[in-house]
Design a protein around this motif. Structure first.
Motif, short mmCIF file in Angstrom:
data_model
loop_
_atom_site.label_atom_id
_atom_site.label_comp_id
_atom_site.label_asym_id
_atom_site.label_seq_id
_atom_site.Cartn_x
_atom_site.Cartn_y
_atom_site.Cartn_z
N LEU A 109 0.82 -1.21 0.00
CA LEU A 109 0.00 0.00 0.00
C LEU A 109 0.85 1.27 0.00
CD1 LEU A 109 -2.74 -1.04 2.60
CD2 LEU A 109 -3.14 -0.55 0.17
N ALA A 110 2.00 1.24 0.66
CA ALA A 110 2.83 2.44 0.83
C ALA A 110 3.23 3.03 -0.51
CB ALA A 110 4.06 2.11 1.66
N GLY A 111 2.93 4.31 -0.70
CA GLY A 111 3.29 5.03 -1.91
C GLY A 111 2.34 4.81 -3.08
N ARG A 112 1.38 3.97 -2.91
CA ARG A 112 0.46 3.65 -4.01
C ARG A 112 -0.67 4.68 -4.08
NH1 ARG A 112 -0.40 -1.23 -6.79
NH2 ARG A 112 1.08 -2.25 -5.37
N SER A 158 -6.31 5.55 -6.09
CA SER A 158 -7.10 5.07 -7.22
C SER A 158 -6.68 3.68 -7.69
CB SER A 158 -7.00 6.05 -8.39
OG SER A 158 -5.66 6.23 -8.78
N GLU A 159 -5.51 3.20 -7.23
CA GLU A 159 -5.09 1.84 -7.56
C GLU A 159 -5.57 0.84 -6.52
OE1 GLU A 159 -0.92 1.58 -8.21
OE2 GLU A 159 -0.90 3.10 -9.81
N VAL A 160 -6.08 1.34 -5.42
CA VAL A 160 -6.56 0.48 -4.34
C VAL A 160 -8.09 0.48 -4.29
CG1 VAL A 160 -6.49 0.06 -1.85
CG2 VAL A 160 -4.47 0.92 -3.04
N ILE A 161 -8.67 1.66 -4.50
CA ILE A 161 -10.12 1.83 -4.55
C ILE A 161 -10.47 2.43 -5.90
CG2 ILE A 161 -12.11 3.01 -3.52
CD1 ILE A 161 -10.61 2.99 -0.87
#
Length: 339
Positions: A30-33, A36-39
């Motif tokens: 998750l760090a630095g992402r 919009s790439e996670v949700i």
């Protein structure tokens, strides 16, 4: 409680173990992402973050659907967002215990899209027809045509927000004049109800602007005024509705959003001279799906309660035959008044 820290560019800086479990990704991943790439980027959570960036105070949105590559069909979360002075945001997400099935989430999304399309199209036609009549009509028709256009545009805004899963519990706060809003409601109700109801205004002109969501509060007060007008003529005769505004001594903040104590408050009361509401009905009148045609108190009062609570306010009802009064208290300013 899942906690996620993001920066001004909407990139994830940190996440706790509960967030790892909720988002189905490790802290390292998750760090630095980008969020919009996670949700998924069309999630209402991004609009909520933007609003947190524009206004002070926490942004809360219970029962909000979110979905992402790791969440498959999506989940329902209660969301709270707080902005910091350094431009970062803390997102608190709690999966709603009684969440709907994934099919319900997909169904809600589909309903929102259908609602946005099927309602907005006829609204555009109504607005266009009103504008055409305004150019061709008589001078004494202009007030009614203004009401048609204003109400159609307000419905369009509410539909846009509903189709984006924006709930009444997540108001967009800005300053506006409460008397101008109430005057719009009175004009619309006079046009809808006719001459059988007298609308009386007892406004305190010294009141300052209220900080709130004008569309949401208009919906709430219009529900109360419409119910009052229907109750006033329920026995088939002429009735009256009196709308008052004034300062209130203080609003207890024990259950509101900004801590304990008393705050300066504005009071808005709507009183009718109808048959009244029984004591038993008063106890459940703000519950969902509680209605009584004879008492002219409909489903809209559950929305009224939600809107008032989201503004840190309070609402109560006092009723006896010939006099029913709904009183709404809304906080004024940001300071706490201990006097």
């Amino acid at each position: 409680m899942a906690l996620v820290l993001i920066d001004a560019r909407r990139r994830i800086l940190e996440a706790n173990p509960a967030a790892e479990s909720l988002l189905k990704m490790s802290r390292r991943a998750l760090a630095g992402r980008p969020m919009s790439e996670v949700i998924y980027h069309d999630s209402p959570i991004f609009e909520l973050i933007d609003r947190a960036d524009r206004q002070s105070g926490d942004i809360m949105a219970p029962g909000t659907p979110i979905a992402g590559p790791g969440m498959h069909n999506g989940i329902i979360c209660d969301i709270r967002i707080r902005s910091a002075d350094d431009g970062t945001f803390v997102l608190a997400l709690a999966e709603t215990p009684s969440r709907e099935s994934s099919d319900s989430v997909a169904g809600a999304a589909g309903f929102g899209r259908i609602l946005g399309h099927e309602v907005k199209n006829p609204l555009a036609g109504i607005i266009g027809a009103a504008q055409l009549l305004e150019r061709q009509g008589q001078a004494d028709q202009s007030e009614l045509l203004d009401i048609i256009k204003d109400e159609a545009r307000r419905i369009e805004r509410l539909v846009n927000r509903l189709s984006a899963f924006e709930l009444f519990s997540a108001p967009r706060m800005q300053a506006f004049n409460i008397h101008a809003l109430l005057d719009k409601i009175i004009a619309a109700e006079r046009a809808a109800i006719g001459a059988n109801v007298s609308f009386n205004r007892e406004f305190d002109p010294s009141l300052p602007d209220v900080i709130g969501d004008a569309d949401h509060l208009q919906q709430a007060f219009q529900n109360i005024v419409r119910n009052a007008a229907e109750a006033a003529i329920d026995n088939g005769s002429h009735g009256s509705v009196t709308i008052r505004t004034s300062y209130a001594a203080g609003l207890s903040m024990k259950q509101a959003r900004r801590g304990a104590g008393l705050r300066k408050a504005m009071m808005v009361s709507i009183e009718d001279d109808g048959q009244g509401i029984s004591r038993e009905r008063q106890a459940t009148i703000f519950d969902v799906f509680q209605s009584s045609k004879s008492g002219a108190r409909g489903l809209g009062l559950s929305i009224v309660s939600e809107v008032v609570a989201a503004h840190g306010g309070q609402i109560r009802v006092d009723s006896e035959p010939g006099a029913t009064r709904f009183t709404v208290l809304l906080p004024l300013g940001d300071g706490v008044d201990h006097g």
